[in-house]
Design a protein around this motif. Structure first.
Motif, PDB file in Angstrom:
ATOM      1  N   LEU A   1       5.074 -34.496 -25.555  1.00  0.00           N
ATOM      2  CA  LEU A   1       5.413 -33.277 -24.819  1.00  0.00           C
ATOM      3  C   LEU A   1       6.829 -32.825 -25.143  1.00  0.00           C
ATOM      4  CD1 LEU A   1       3.900 -34.286 -21.369  1.00  0.00           C
ATOM      5  CD2 LEU A   1       2.919 -32.679 -23.023  1.00  0.00           C
ATOM      6  N   GLY A   2       7.738 -33.780 -25.278  1.00  0.00           N
ATOM      7  CA  GLY A   2       9.124 -33.449 -25.614  1.00  0.00           C
ATOM      8  C   GLY A   2       9.245 -32.831 -26.992  1.00  0.00           C
ATOM      9  N   LEU A   3       8.521 -33.382 -27.948  1.00  0.00           N
ATOM     10  CA  LEU A   3       8.556 -32.810 -29.295  1.00  0.00           C
ATOM     11  C   LEU A   3       7.989 -31.393 -29.306  1.00  0.00           C
ATOM     12  CD1 LEU A   3       7.481 -35.933 -31.384  1.00  0.00           C
ATOM     13  CD2 LEU A   3       9.747 -34.852 -31.324  1.00  0.00           C
ATOM     14  N   LEU A   4       6.906 -31.196 -28.576  1.00  0.00           N
ATOM     15  CA  LEU A   4       6.301 -29.872 -28.507  1.00  0.00           C
ATOM     16  C   LEU A   4       7.228 -28.886 -27.784  1.00  0.00           C
ATOM     17  CD1 LEU A   4       3.890 -28.125 -29.188  1.00  0.00           C
ATOM     18  CD2 LEU A   4       2.773 -28.947 -27.099  1.00  0.00           C
TER      19      LEU A   4
ATOM     20  N   ALA B   1      14.670 -34.703 -19.786  1.00  0.00           N
ATOM     21  CA  ALA B   1      13.398 -34.498 -19.087  1.00  0.00           C
ATOM     22  C   ALA B   1      12.351 -35.518 -19.556  1.00  0.00           C
ATOM     23  CB  ALA B   1      12.900 -33.072 -19.300  1.00  0.00           C
ATOM     24  N   VAL B   2      12.312 -35.786 -20.848  1.00  0.00           N
ATOM     25  CA  VAL B   2      11.365 -36.782 -21.384  1.00  0.00           C
ATOM     26  C   VAL B   2      11.649 -38.155 -20.783  1.00  0.00           C
ATOM     27  CG1 VAL B   2      10.713 -38.072 -23.471  1.00  0.00           C
ATOM     28  CG2 VAL B   2      10.850 -35.577 -23.535  1.00  0.00           C
TER      29      VAL B   2
ATOM     30  N   ALA C   1       8.980 -40.030 -18.576  1.00  0.00           N
ATOM     31  CA  ALA C   1       8.464 -41.321 -19.033  1.00  0.00           C
ATOM     32  C   ALA C   1       8.664 -42.397 -17.962  1.00  0.00           C
ATOM     33  CB  ALA C   1       9.147 -41.738 -20.338  1.00  0.00           C
ATOM     34  N   PHE C   2       9.797 -42.368 -17.299  1.00  0.00           N
ATOM     35  CA  PHE C   2      10.074 -43.325 -16.219  1.00  0.00           C
ATOM     36  C   PHE C   2       9.074 -43.132 -15.082  1.00  0.00           C
ATOM     37  CE2 PHE C   2      12.236 -44.198 -12.171  1.00  0.00           C
ATOM     38  CZ  PHE C   2      12.468 -45.563 -12.319  1.00  0.00           C
ATOM     39  N   VAL C   3       8.848 -41.896 -14.678  1.00  0.00           N
ATOM     40  CA  VAL C   3       7.926 -41.609 -13.575  1.00  0.00           C
ATOM     41  C   VAL C   3       6.492 -41.962 -13.958  1.00  0.00           C
ATOM     42  CG1 VAL C   3       6.950 -39.741 -12.168  1.00  0.00           C
ATOM     43  CG2 VAL C   3       9.413 -39.868 -12.545  1.00  0.00           C
TER      44      VAL C   3
ATOM     45  N   ALA D   1       4.156 -44.714 -12.142  1.00  0.00           N
ATOM     46  CA  ALA D   1       2.855 -44.331 -11.584  1.00  0.00           C
ATOM     47  C   ALA D   1       1.753 -45.234 -12.127  1.00  0.00           C
ATOM     48  CB  ALA D   1       2.559 -42.874 -11.901  1.00  0.00           C
ATOM     49  N   LYS D   2       1.800 -45.535 -13.426  1.00  0.00           N
ATOM     50  CA  LYS D   2       0.786 -46.411 -14.021  1.00  0.00           C
ATOM     51  C   LYS D   2       0.871 -47.815 -13.436  1.00  0.00           C
ATOM     52  CE  LYS D   2       0.047 -44.052 -18.390  1.00  0.00           C
ATOM     53  NZ  LYS D   2       0.226 -44.095 -19.839  1.00  0.00           N
ATOM     54  N   SER D   3       2.070 -48.340 -13.271  1.00  0.00           N
ATOM     55  CA  SER D   3       2.205 -49.687 -12.714  1.00  0.00           C
ATOM     56  C   SER D   3       1.768 -49.701 -11.253  1.00  0.00           C
ATOM     57  CB  SER D   3       3.632 -50.215 -12.866  1.00  0.00           C
ATOM     58  OG  SER D   3       4.514 -49.533 -12.013  1.00  0.00           O
TER      59      SER D   3
END
Length: 143
Positions: free
Chosen positions: A65-68, A119-120, A124-126, A130-132
């Motif tokens: 998303l950051g690259l885009l 922002a990335v 990524a941290f959030v 959320a996944k954990s």
């Protein structure tokens, strides 16, 4: 609510909050030095682009998303080099000034990219948290 729907809602809200912050930053008499108003507003614009890209592609990884978003921001900046009567007239309006800007600047691209990196990292941290959290909930349910 599915994780994808939840992420889309969160990214949409963050985009709206960023827009409000950017408008206040650029338009309210905060007494900030002109350089902070200009580059702070540019940074917030780039962060808004990131959250909009994340809203549109909620299943993609923050790095992608950051690259885009960085590519979109650079293309919009380079688009300032193109002039036509209608486009130049639009650029003189408030919406045109806020969305497209008027004058090409390599410094703006650098600011955009730095803001998108922030922002990335935040995203990524959030996402990782959320996944954990979902893994912990699943393991508690299976016990």
């Amino acid at each position: 609510m599915t994780p994808v729907t939840h992420r889309r809602v969160v990214c949409g809200v963050l985009a709206l909050v960023t827009v409000v912050c950017g408008l206040v930053w650029r338009m309210a008499p905060l007494g900030l030095p002109a350089v902070l108003v200009k580059y702070g507003g540019s940074a917030l614009w780039a962060v808004m682009v990131y959250w909009l890209v994340a809203f549109l592609l909620p299943q993609k990884a923050p790095r992608f998303l950051g690259l885009l978003a960085a590519a979109v921001a650079a293309v919009v900046e380079c688009f300032k080099l193109y002039h036509s009567p209608g486009l130049d007239a639009f650029r003189l309006t408030l919406a045109g000034k806020l969305l497209l800007g008027r004058v090409f600047s390599v410094q703006d691209i650098a600011v955009y990219w730095m803001a998108i990196v922030v922002a990335v990292c935040l995203d990524a941290f959030v996402v990782a948290r959320a996944k954990s959290g979902r893994k912990q909930v699943r393991s508690l349910r299976s016990e």
